[in-house]
Design an enzyme around this catalytic site. Structure first.
Site, mmCIF file in Angstrom:
data_model
loop_
_atom_site.group_PDB
_atom_site.id
_atom_site.type_symbol
_atom_site.label_atom_id
_atom_site.label_comp_id
_atom_site.label_asym_id
_atom_site.label_seq_id
_atom_site.Cartn_x
_atom_site.Cartn_y
_atom_site.Cartn_z
ATOM 1 N N HIS A 181 32.973 27.220 -0.190
ATOM 2 C CA HIS A 181 33.274 27.510 1.211
ATOM 3 C C HIS A 181 34.016 26.353 1.860
ATOM 4 C CE1 HIS A 181 30.789 31.177 2.454
ATOM 5 N NE2 HIS A 181 31.065 31.247 1.174
ATOM 6 N N PRO A 182 35.141 26.634 2.499
ATOM 7 C CA PRO A 182 35.966 25.565 3.069
ATOM 8 C C PRO A 182 35.705 25.253 4.534
ATOM 9 C CG PRO A 182 37.192 27.600 3.108
ATOM 10 C CD PRO A 182 35.830 27.935 2.576
ATOM 11 N N CYS A 183 34.701 25.860 5.166
ATOM 12 C CA CYS A 183 34.693 25.792 6.629
ATOM 13 C C CYS A 183 34.403 24.395 7.179
ATOM 14 C CB CYS A 183 33.715 26.809 7.209
ATOM 15 S SG CYS A 183 32.092 26.682 6.562
ATOM 16 N N GLY A 184 33.835 23.491 6.381
ATOM 17 C CA GLY A 184 33.602 22.140 6.891
ATOM 18 C C GLY A 184 34.624 21.134 6.420
ATOM 19 N N THR A 185 35.603 21.587 5.633
ATOM 20 C CA THR A 185 36.516 20.652 4.976
ATOM 21 C C THR A 185 37.313 19.810 5.953
ATOM 22 O OG1 THR A 185 36.727 22.118 3.066
ATOM 23 C CG2 THR A 185 38.439 20.463 3.357
#
Lengths: 238, 349
Positions: A181-185
């Site tokens: 999951h990329p949402c905090g990248t």
């Protein structure tokens, strides 16, 4: 004044990439990987335009690292799960007795992995997709993949309310793959670069983005990166 | 609440669902199930209607429901209405589908473990939409369990009023308010006074969650009945790209503009805008030629055959804000089926 302007650039930056900056950063990452990881397969750029169109727009694509092997042995299970990745595609060129041992000992299972780094237009950051299969091509269920993950990833996964690895469709291949999951990248990429005041040039940040990103993301799936890839002096000289 | 939203939420597709012959163990075979499926729903949710009708004839084994249309396994995480719009170019009523309870094609379809998988697919899409609109997914991730159950329940039951009440807590209305303002200014046709311009608003860009299902053809067909069949998913490009909208005084952003902005590889003159370039050049849309062999518009290598949203094909000049506000799915994505005609010499099958 230039320095102050550059500092403003970094401070205002939100940790994201545009699609074309992703392509630029992917090129740098691929070159460095080839240079410092010669024993591994290269990350290859796969253009994904389906039609051969005459267009001024840059062709989109993704990075692909395929046929990575994770060899499960009893010794590794006893140790603290340090992963050993071997290159499968060059197996015919090597003469080590290890390969003979692998052929002779069927109890040593070999799981193959493909990794893709794809740009997310939603989050404007790279996303790691991967899948795993047996030597006979059969896809691995996730509970078997989980055994191949480093211990800290499995722990993090069990603790998180929101799973950070999910089964989703590959955006270009129309097949089920696993995705981090990329949402905090963008948040931690921003922190990563802000912490180093010497990296204050915008162009450098963009170019170096994927190398820095992978230094963190790769660990989740047990792909270590040599520290030389992060060496900015080498990059400046090249 | 607009009249159009009510119609969208009440939208349904008549399905005639046949059990696959390999799973029929009784004679005569069971009659097909006639189901009115919500457009905004998902096919696996129909199991509560189908299982009672077909269970007595199934062979032994574990049930894992999946659907196909003319041999094409249907992606369960795409809303039913979108699948219909995409795969039935000429609407087929009733839509004849085949249901399976055995032999799940796990190399093609994501696994689906019943309602929970559908729910989480929905929630994850909502989370992604929140990120696109607000720049973070906090409001979705911090949703209480009660609200989550209620929101999902409103989608299951097609309850628009409950949905609007719970969804308002997510505070995803920012672009809705802005584009309602845009609609007003377009309708009234009054230019905005300089005093109305917000300084921070100038910097701010609106991003709209869009999922576009692109299908390209290289042959001319006048009638939808003559359209070629989509027989495998590789013929459809799934494009998950937000549309970035910049406020420009006195100019509205049309559906045509939005589609071209999402597809810079086919409409290159719009390409630099999608790169987030701050310098937006004024683009004058020349009158597009209907002659595909015309030497005019050499940059436009594709022609939009149709754009279909919620079963309708809006006039391309319609303000994009209206399309978004009225035809959006509950997870805050606008799903668009787009068919492009690409000239033969440029397309490789």
């Amino acid at each position: 004044m230039d320095l102050q302007g550059a500092v403003k650039d970094i401070i205002a930056w939100d940790g994201t990439l545009s699609s074309s900056d992703f392509s630029l950063s992917a090129h740098t990452f691929s070159e460095k990987w080839k240079r410092f990881n010669p024993s591994f397969p290269p990350w290859q750029w796969i253009p994904c335009l389906k039609h051969h169109l005459v267009a001024s727009h840059k062709v989109e694509g993704y990075l692909s690292l395929e046929n990575m092997c994770h060899i499960k042995s009893s010794e590794e299970e006893e140790s603290d799960r340090s992963l050993t990745w071997k290159e499968e595609s060059n197996i015919s060129q090597r003469e080590e007795p290890f390969d003979n041992a692998a052929l002779v000992c069927p109890e040593h299972e070999v799981n193959q992995y493909d990794f893709h780094i794809v740009y997310s237009a939603t989050y404007r950051v790279p996303v790691l997709y991967f899948r795993s299969y047996h030597g006979d091509g059969q896809l691995l269920p996730f509970d078997e993949i989980e055994k191949d993950l480093p211990g800290h990833s499995a722990k993090l996964r069990s603790e998180s309310k929101w799973t950070f690895i999910s089964h989703e469709e590959h955006p270009y291949l129309n097949r089920p793959w696993y995705k981090l999951h990329p949402c905090g990248t963008s948040d931690w990429m921003k922190l990563l670069f802000n912490g180093d005041s010497s990296l204050n040039k915008k162009d450098f940040v963009i170019e170096q983005y994927l190398v820095s990103w992978f230094s963190a993301i790769g660990l989740v799936v047990g792909l270590k990166m040599p520290l030389e890839m992060l060496d900015t002096v080498v990059s400046n000289n090249s | 609440m607009s009249e159009a939203q009510k119609h969208v939420w009440e939208g349904a597709i008549p399905l005639q669902i046949h059990l696959h012959e390999s799973e029929v163990t009784t004679l005569p075979p069971p009659p097909p199930a006639l189901v009115l499926a919500p457009r905004l729903g998902y096919l696996p949710l129909l199991i509560s209607l189908l299982k009672p009708q077909f269970s007595s004839t199934l062979p032994p084994g574990v049930d894992t429901i999946w659907f196909e249309y003319k041999g094409l396994p249907l992606k369960w995480y795409i809303p039913t209405g979108v699948l219909f719009d995409l795969l039935c170019v000429e609407p087929e009523r009733p839509w004849n589908l085949t249901v399976h309870f055995r032999g799940y094609p796990s190399n093609i379809l994501l696994p689906c473990e019943g309602e929970d998988s559908v729910k989480w697919s929905f929630i994850n899409s909502l989370k992604e939409a929140a990120y696109i609109i607000n720049g973070n997914s906090k409001n979705v991730m911090n949703m209480s369990q009660t609200d989550q159950v209620e929101l999902w329940g409103s989608v299951l039951n097609g309850n628009l009023e409950t949905y609007r009440r719970v969804a308002s807590k997510l505070k995803l209305g920012t672009f809705e308010d802005e584009y309602m303002e845009n609609v007003s200014s377009v309708l009234i046709k009054s230019p905005q006074s300089p005093g109305d311009t917000d300084v921070t608003g100038q910097v701010k860009t609106g991003r709209i969650p869009v999922r576009l299902y692109l299908w390209t053809v290289n042959e001319e067909f006048d009638d939808f009945e003559d359209a070629p069949q989509i027989d495998n998913w590789d013929k459809v490009s799934y494009i998950n790209r937000p549309v970035e909208i910049y406020k420009e005084d006195g100019k509205y952003f049309s559906l045509n503009d939005a589609v071209k902005r999402i597809l810079p590889e086919f409409f290159p003159e719009n390409s630099f805008v999608t790169e987030g370039d701050a310098n937006i050049n004024q683009i004058e849309e020349g009158e597009s030629s209907s002659d595909p062999g015309s030497s005019c518009n050499t940059l436009e290598i594709a022609e939009i055959k149709f754009v279909r949203v919620q079963g309708i094909e809006p006039i391309l000049d319609i303000p994009f804000s209206w399309v978004v506000n009225n035809l959006m799915n509950p997870e805050y994505f606008l799903h668009m089926c787009v068919c492009l005609k690409v000239s033969k010499s440029n397309a490789v099958q």
